[in-house]
Write an enzyme that holds these catalytic residues in place. Structure first.
Site, mmCIF file in Angstrom:
data_model
loop_
_atom_site.group_PDB
_atom_site.id
_atom_site.type_symbol
_atom_site.label_atom_id
_atom_site.label_comp_id
_atom_site.label_asym_id
_atom_site.label_seq_id
_atom_site.Cartn_x
_atom_site.Cartn_y
_atom_site.Cartn_z
ATOM 1 C CD GLN A 1 -0.214 -8.938 -0.033
ATOM 2 O OE1 GLN A 1 0.281 -7.819 -0.083
ATOM 3 N NE2 GLN A 1 -1.069 -9.313 0.890
ATOM 4 C CB CYS B 1 -1.050 0.000 1.099
ATOM 5 S SG CYS B 1 -0.599 -0.845 2.619
ATOM 6 C CG HIS C 1 -5.529 -1.687 1.505
ATOM 7 N ND1 HIS C 1 -4.206 -1.386 1.688
ATOM 8 C CD2 HIS C 1 -6.213 -0.678 2.095
ATOM 9 C CE1 HIS C 1 -4.089 -0.268 2.370
ATOM 10 N NE2 HIS C 1 -5.294 0.195 2.630
ATOM 11 N NE ARG D 1 2.338 -9.376 4.861
ATOM 12 C CZ ARG D 1 1.031 -9.370 4.664
ATOM 13 N NH1 ARG D 1 0.268 -10.267 5.293
ATOM 14 N NH2 ARG D 1 0.472 -8.499 3.869
ATOM 15 C CE LYS E 1 -8.315 -9.443 7.722
ATOM 16 N NZ LYS E 1 -7.127 -10.196 7.407
ATOM 17 C CG HIS F 1 -3.430 -0.345 -2.820
ATOM 18 N ND1 HIS F 1 -2.362 -1.056 -3.311
ATOM 19 C CD2 HIS F 1 -3.577 -0.725 -1.536
ATOM 20 C CE1 HIS F 1 -1.868 -1.814 -2.340
ATOM 21 N NE2 HIS F 1 -2.585 -1.641 -1.258
ATOM 22 C CG ASP G 1 -2.090 -5.413 -2.795
ATOM 23 O OD1 ASP G 1 -3.286 -5.231 -2.575
ATOM 24 O OD2 ASP G 1 -1.195 -5.265 -1.940
#
Length: 637
Positions: A380, A333, A509, A362, A463, A384, A382
RNA sequence: GCCGGCUUAGCUCAAUGGCAGAGCAACUGACUUGUAAUCAGUAGGUUGUAGGUUCAAGUCCUAUAGCCGGCUCCA
């Protein structure tokens, strides 16, 4: 007169109070024998319950979830009873029925080894044969506490103390064993015809790592020996689908000791991965996303500003460059936000959807690592989405539909959870409430059933999570949609509205696959390694019967490659049966068996992984068949 | 991170504290083969790593790494 309404609408009448068990007997001896519990006015109760008023009644048997749970709950008491007989000093915690069995948590000052487990299991079989009848009784709170203190069961005392005021405190006695328990139980332990202990594992008292770790014994129980055997066979079969095993066997990926949690993708795994990614790009382009790529390492300053430093530091890796502190990104993000911020935005551009296949790292604790499902470096899929507050519901709904359409392509069933504000989080209660309500509204609009996962949201927002099942029924969070009012604030994001004024955007997200790694793990288990043709690393293998067909084979290989089909030839000097077996074991969708007859006719003999020998056909017919399967992403499970 | 278990050839697994083995895979050769395993041979190991006990350790002890099942945590 007591009127009892049965499941089929029939009404039975009795003059005097009667137990559910007696009612079952009056209906028929078969039902009486099979009966495990009773559902009275919708609530699962003991068969021993005395019915003294009008009600609806359903006698629960093994086929009913309530029946199975009741039997297994009693089985957990049998386990506790056996442990107490053998080791009287062991303290009891809790012992519920679970999806495929039951467990009981014990505090023992010695390790419960597999040998001890065997001894316990023998004792359990004895108890079952003793045919004990669980008897229920109730005590007032103070007496209940006193009773458990006398029995030297501190965990039970704690449980009673925490029971809400006014709650009935019930106990069950079977033989010499008594346990605090809400019930229900089956009327006799001898209804448990098959019982087996499966494993021991550590488990924190009340699920908190701050508490003492107890020893949890898992087991399962059935009303038939054959059901237990079937279940154990099923578990064995499921283990064959384990993505870690198939990943090695099919040369898809591996995790080496040198990189715990850092998977290596091998050439065949990369084929699958690249197809997933290109399909992802294709679909996202259609749904109005553009794609970006942001750096893996960014200045630590950014992570202070985003709040990750305060709320996510434990999971992050850090490094230094030219004496400056940097962090390896655990999320995409902040990078996407820098992209957004680098330009002015008008309300006309919104919603702005920036997709990114972003590699994040992570630091997961070592005990959590699990094949591709839980790793320390993953990509990911991902995106946004920056938008006006008025666009929230439509955008969330859009993402829900996108995820649903994706999962359908793979034939996945999923369930949805709504995760709410965690303890360690930022932002005002009002923002959180608004965000959570917006998600609920979207879920309702989509008509999705969901379960609430209290306190499991991201630190910046609530979420919606999409969970998929693996081969042994564990579920893994894959897709997620997170609504965020915090980051736009922290980074002072804005857009120019219709009124010419600056306004604050809201962010979503979201991921669809979740992580490509985890999604592939699920895929492998879902298909048991037999990927549908569009995903198969090798789609066709050509198998000449003798080396007289080798030239013909090589010619066909070229022609198939020209058609965009992933093909390889097995020109080794081996028997055709051997080559077929090997291709079959490698789960290649199609084999072309080429001998003198095919060379002569200029045709191909096709063998399908799924259907076996399909006989001879023309090359063009074969290509059309395979191309159709690929283009339509046809999936046979 | 915590609890328990496991770690022997590329893979699957053997080996009372007493010479580290088999099958598959790999490699070599023979067989020219028709829809799930042809035959023979060759090579492959500091038994996860580091210490210790012992005349002798794959086997017993200690530490450590990784893995497996859970707990906790999460995509």
């Amino acid at each position: 007169m007591i009127k009892i309404t049965l499941k089929d609408g029939k009404i039975l009448e009795f003059n005097d109070p009667i137990t559910a068990e007696e009612v079952a007997k009056s209906i028929g001896m078969g039902l009486y024998k099979a009966a495990l519990a009773a559902k009275i006015d919708g609530q699962v109760k003991d068969l021993m319950t005395v019915i003294d008023r009008d009600c609806s009644l359903e006698i629960l048997i093994w086929d009913d979830e309530g029946g199975r749970d009741t039997l297994r709950h009693t089985a957990s008491h049998v386990l506790a009873q056996a442990v107490k007989r053998l080791y009287p000093n062991v303290k009891l915690a809790i012992g519920p029925a679970i999806e495929n069995g039951f467990y009981y948590d014990f505090d023992a000052d010695f390790p419960i080894t597999p040998e001890i487990l065997e001894k316990i299991e023998k004792e359990m079989e004895k108890i079952v044969k003793e045919g004990l009848r669980p008897e229920r009784f109730v005590l007032p709170r103070e007496e209940a506490i006193k009773y458990m203190k006398e029995k030297n069961e501190p965990y039970k005392v704690e449980l009673i103390e925490d029971l809400p005021e006014g709650e009935e405190i019930s106990f069950y006695t079977q033989g010499e064993f008594t346990d605090l328990c809400a019930g229900p139980h089956i009327p006799n332990t001898d209804k448990i015809k098959a019982i087996k202990l499966l494993s021991v594992a550590g488990a924190y008292w009340r699920g908190s790592e701050k508490n003492k770790m107890l020893q949890r014994i898992y087991g399962t129980a059935f009303t038939k020996k054959s059901d237990l055997e079937n279940y154990l066979n099923m578990v064995e079969e499921a283990k064959k689908r384990d993505h870690r095993k198939l990943g090695r066997e099919l040369e898809l990926f591996a995790i080496h000791e040198e990189g715990p949690g850092f998977p290596f993708f091998y050439p065949k795994g990369m084929v699958v991965r690249n197809i997933l990614e290109s399909y992802w790009r294709e679909v996202h382009a259609k749904w109005g996303y553009s794609e970006i790529k942001t750096p893996i390492i960014l200045n630590e300053r950014l992570w202070h500003q985003s709040g990750h430093w305060d709320h996510y530091k434990e999971n992050m890796y850090f490094t230094q460059i030219d004496d400056q502190d940097y962090a390896v990104k655990p999320m995409n993000c902040p990078g996407a936000i820098l992209v957004y911020k680098s330009q002015m935005h008008s309300y006309r551009e919104l919603p702005l959807r920036l997709g990114e296949l972003g590699l994040v790292h992570r630091h997961e604790i070592s005990g959590a690592l699990h094949g591709l499902m839980r790793v320390r470096a993953f990509t990911q899929d991902d995106a946004h989405i920056f938008m006006m507050p008025s666009q929230i519901k439509d955008e969330v709904l859009g993402v829900i539909n996108l995820i649903d359409s994706f999962y359908k392509v793979f034939g996945f069933e999923y369930h949805v959870e709504l995760s709410t504000r965690p303890e360690d989080s930022m932002g005002s209660d009002e923002d959180w409430e608004n965000a959570t309500n917006a998600l609920i509204e979207a879920l309702n609009a989509a008509g999705l059933e969901y379960k609430i996962n209290e306190g499991d949201g991201a630190f910046y927002g609530p979420k919606i999570d999409f969970h998929l099942r693996d081969s042994i029924g564990r579920t893994w969070q894959c897709g997620t949609i997170q609504l965020d009012f915090q980051m736009p604030e922290r980074f002072d994001l804005h857009y120019t509205g219709e009124d010419g004024e600056k306004h604050r955007p809201v962010m979503i997200h979201r991921v669809v696959f979740g992580s490509i790694e985890r999604f592939m793990g699920i895929l492998i288990e879902h298909y048991a390694g037999a990927f549908p043709t569009w995903l198969a690393p090798v789609q066709v293998r050509i198998l000449p019967v003798t080396d007289r067909a080798n030239e013909y084979a090589k010619g066909l290989e070229e022609r198939l490659k020209e058609k965009g089909i992933r093909v390889e030839s097995d020109l080794r000097n081996e028997k055709i049966g051997y080559k077929i077996r090997e291709a079959q074991v490698q789960k290649i969708p199609y084999m072309l068996v080429l001998g003198d007859r095919e060379v002569e006719a200029g045709s191909v003999s096709v063998r399908s992984r799924r259907e076996g020998d399909l006989g001879q056909m023309s090359f063009d017919d074969f290509v059309n068949k395979v191309r159709e399967e690929i283009d339509k992403k046809i999936t046979y499970v």
